[in-house]
Design a protein around this motif. Structure first.
Motif, PDB file in Angstrom:
ATOM      1  N   VAL A  44       0.879  -1.172   0.000  1.00  0.00           N
ATOM      2  CA  VAL A  44       0.000   0.000   0.000  1.00  0.00           C
ATOM      3  C   VAL A  44       0.915   1.219   0.000  1.00  0.00           C
ATOM      4  O   VAL A  44       1.557   1.533   1.010  1.00  0.00           O
ATOM      5  N   GLN A  45       0.998   1.900  -1.134  1.00  0.00           N
ATOM      6  CA  GLN A  45       1.952   2.994  -1.285  1.00  0.00           C
ATOM      7  C   GLN A  45       1.333   4.176  -2.024  1.00  0.00           C
ATOM      8  O   GLN A  45       0.382   4.010  -2.802  1.00  0.00           O
ATOM      9  N   ARG A  46       1.913   5.328  -1.784  1.00  0.00           N
ATOM     10  CA  ARG A  46       1.528   6.485  -2.586  1.00  0.00           C
ATOM     11  C   ARG A  46       1.949   6.216  -4.026  1.00  0.00           C
ATOM     12  O   ARG A  46       3.055   5.724  -4.280  1.00  0.00           O
ATOM     13  N   SER A  47       1.092   6.537  -4.943  1.00  0.00           N
ATOM     14  CA  SER A  47       1.341   6.203  -6.348  1.00  0.00           C
ATOM     15  C   SER A  47       2.632   6.832  -6.863  1.00  0.00           C
ATOM     16  O   SER A  47       3.344   6.235  -7.689  1.00  0.00           O
ATOM     17  N   TRP A  65      -3.048   6.826  -4.444  1.00  0.00           N
ATOM     18  CA  TRP A  65      -2.594   5.632  -3.743  1.00  0.00           C
ATOM     19  C   TRP A  65      -2.747   4.405  -4.641  1.00  0.00           C
ATOM     20  O   TRP A  65      -3.708   4.298  -5.402  1.00  0.00           O
ATOM     21  N   THR A  66      -1.785   3.488  -4.515  1.00  0.00           N
ATOM     22  CA  THR A  66      -1.838   2.238  -5.263  1.00  0.00           C
ATOM     23  C   THR A  66      -1.675   1.065  -4.299  1.00  0.00           C
ATOM     24  O   THR A  66      -0.849   1.113  -3.386  1.00  0.00           O
ATOM     25  N   VAL A  67      -2.504   0.056  -4.500  1.00  0.00           N
ATOM     26  CA  VAL A  67      -2.419  -1.186  -3.722  1.00  0.00           C
ATOM     27  C   VAL A  67      -2.053  -2.303  -4.693  1.00  0.00           C
ATOM     28  O   VAL A  67      -2.727  -2.494  -5.709  1.00  0.00           O
ATOM     29  N   TRP A  68      -0.993  -3.018  -4.393  1.00  0.00           N
ATOM     30  CA  TRP A  68      -0.561  -4.088  -5.283  1.00  0.00           C
ATOM     31  C   TRP A  68      -0.308  -5.371  -4.494  1.00  0.00           C
ATOM     32  O   TRP A  68       0.003  -5.350  -3.308  1.00  0.00           O
ATOM     33  N   ILE A  69      -0.462  -6.482  -5.172  1.00  0.00           N
ATOM     34  CA  ILE A  69      -0.298  -7.794  -4.553  1.00  0.00           C
ATOM     35  C   ILE A  69       0.684  -8.583  -5.405  1.00  0.00           C
ATOM     36  O   ILE A  69       0.530  -8.666  -6.632  1.00  0.00           O
TER      37      ILE A  69
END
Length: 323
Positions: free
Chosen positions: A240-243, A255-259
């Motif tokens: 969970v990071q700032r884009s 914000w971007t959430v990646w898996i």
């Protein structure tokens, strides 16, 4: 008797009969006048007595409803600032009246619904007047804004209730979120209406403090930010990071959430959120992704996949904060 004597007697009799007829007419007329006068006096007294006995309690139900409706409308001459201050006082009185010591869950649910209704009634009242007092262009702008806010309120209240999905607390959590959002929205609409009327209006410091304590979407993302390990063997994490700081950052997002090996989402796909429970729900196609902190562990993040927000996720992913 002579002809002259007969004539004199006849004349006398005629006079007597005339007098008797006159007296008879006078007696009848006098009696009629007296009776008529007494009748008129009696009716007049009844009418006066009825008028004197009438009070406000004698009005019909329909008149009572009209009176109540009139009493519920803002009084002429009252400023918007004073009007909202009175609603604040009413809301505080409601809050102070609650005794949680012996309250059932149903009592608490009803209490939250009533608290919401206090602000919802004021919001509707402000909205009705506001849309009547602005020009067509401004009204179109306000309608668009209000529709977006309504959608956000419904989504956020749904997310708030997920904490107790299917449980007795769900209704209370949903109503509580709606009450908080509507409380704040009332001040926005009140400011618009005051501006349209050329009145001054401000949010009291103690009320602004309440609003400031509510987590925004950005603050909720911040609370969930970082990398959360869910598979050590693969080194798989939920990020969970700032884009702007993320290798996989989605354009035009904050914000971007990646898996690892999986999906990528951003704040552009947020369905709704609840700051108090630090929960964010994303919608991608027909699927919902729920991201939340574990209730009893600040270092655990939970990611769930569901096709409906009315069903429990059966296979959530648990990630541990990477230090």
């Amino acid at each position: 008797m002579s002809r002259r004597g007969k004539k004199s007697a006849a004349s006398t009799l005629t006079v007597v009969l005339g007098v008797l007829i006159f007296l008879g007419i006078a007696v009848v007329g006098g009696a009629y006048f007296l009776f008529s006068t007494q009748g008129e006096t009696t009716v007049g007294k009844v009418e006066d007595a009825f008028t004197e006995d009438v009070d406000d309690s004698d009005v019909s139900d329909s008149d009572s409803n009209k009176k109540e409706d009139k009493d519920n409308t803002p009084k002429a001459g009252k400023s918007i600032q004073d009007e909202v201050a009175e609603v604040e006082a009413k809301a505080k009185e409601h809050d102070d009246s609650f005794n949680s010591e012996n309250a059932s869950q149903t009592d608490m649910n009803n209490f939250e619904v009533d608290a919401f209704n206090i602000w919802d009634n004021e919001l509707n009242s402000l909205w009705d007047r506001l849309t009547e007092e602005v020009d067509a262009s401004k009204k179109d702008e306000l309608v668009k804004e209000q529709k977006a806010w309504n959608a956000e309120k419904e989504a956020n209240s749904k997310v708030a209730g997920l904490y107790a999905l299917g449980g007795t607390m769900q209704a209370m959590l949903e109503a509580g979120e709606m009450e908080e959002m509507t409380h704040e929205r009332v001040y926005v609409l009140a400011g618009y209406l005051a501006e349209a009327r050329g009145e001054s209006f401000s949010v009291p410091a103690e009320v602004q403090k309440i609003f400031d304590n509510r987590k925004t979407l950005d603050q909720t993302f911040e609370a969930l930010s970082g990398e959360w390990m869910f598979d050590e063997k693969r080194g798989a994490v939920i990020g969970v990071q700032r884009s702007s700081e993320c290798e996989y950052g989605i354009p035009d997002s904050n914000w971007t959430v990646w898996i690892t090996g999986g999906d990528i989402m951003s704040d552009l796909e947020v369905y709704g959120y609840c700051g108090s429970s630090e929960t964010i729900v994303f919608k991608k196609g027909s699927e919902y992704y729920k991201l939340e902190k574990a209730f009893d562990d600040e270092n655990t993040l939970i990611l769930s996949y569901v096709s409906s927000l009315d069903e429990e996720c059966t296979d959530p992913i648990y990630g541990t904060k990477v230090q």
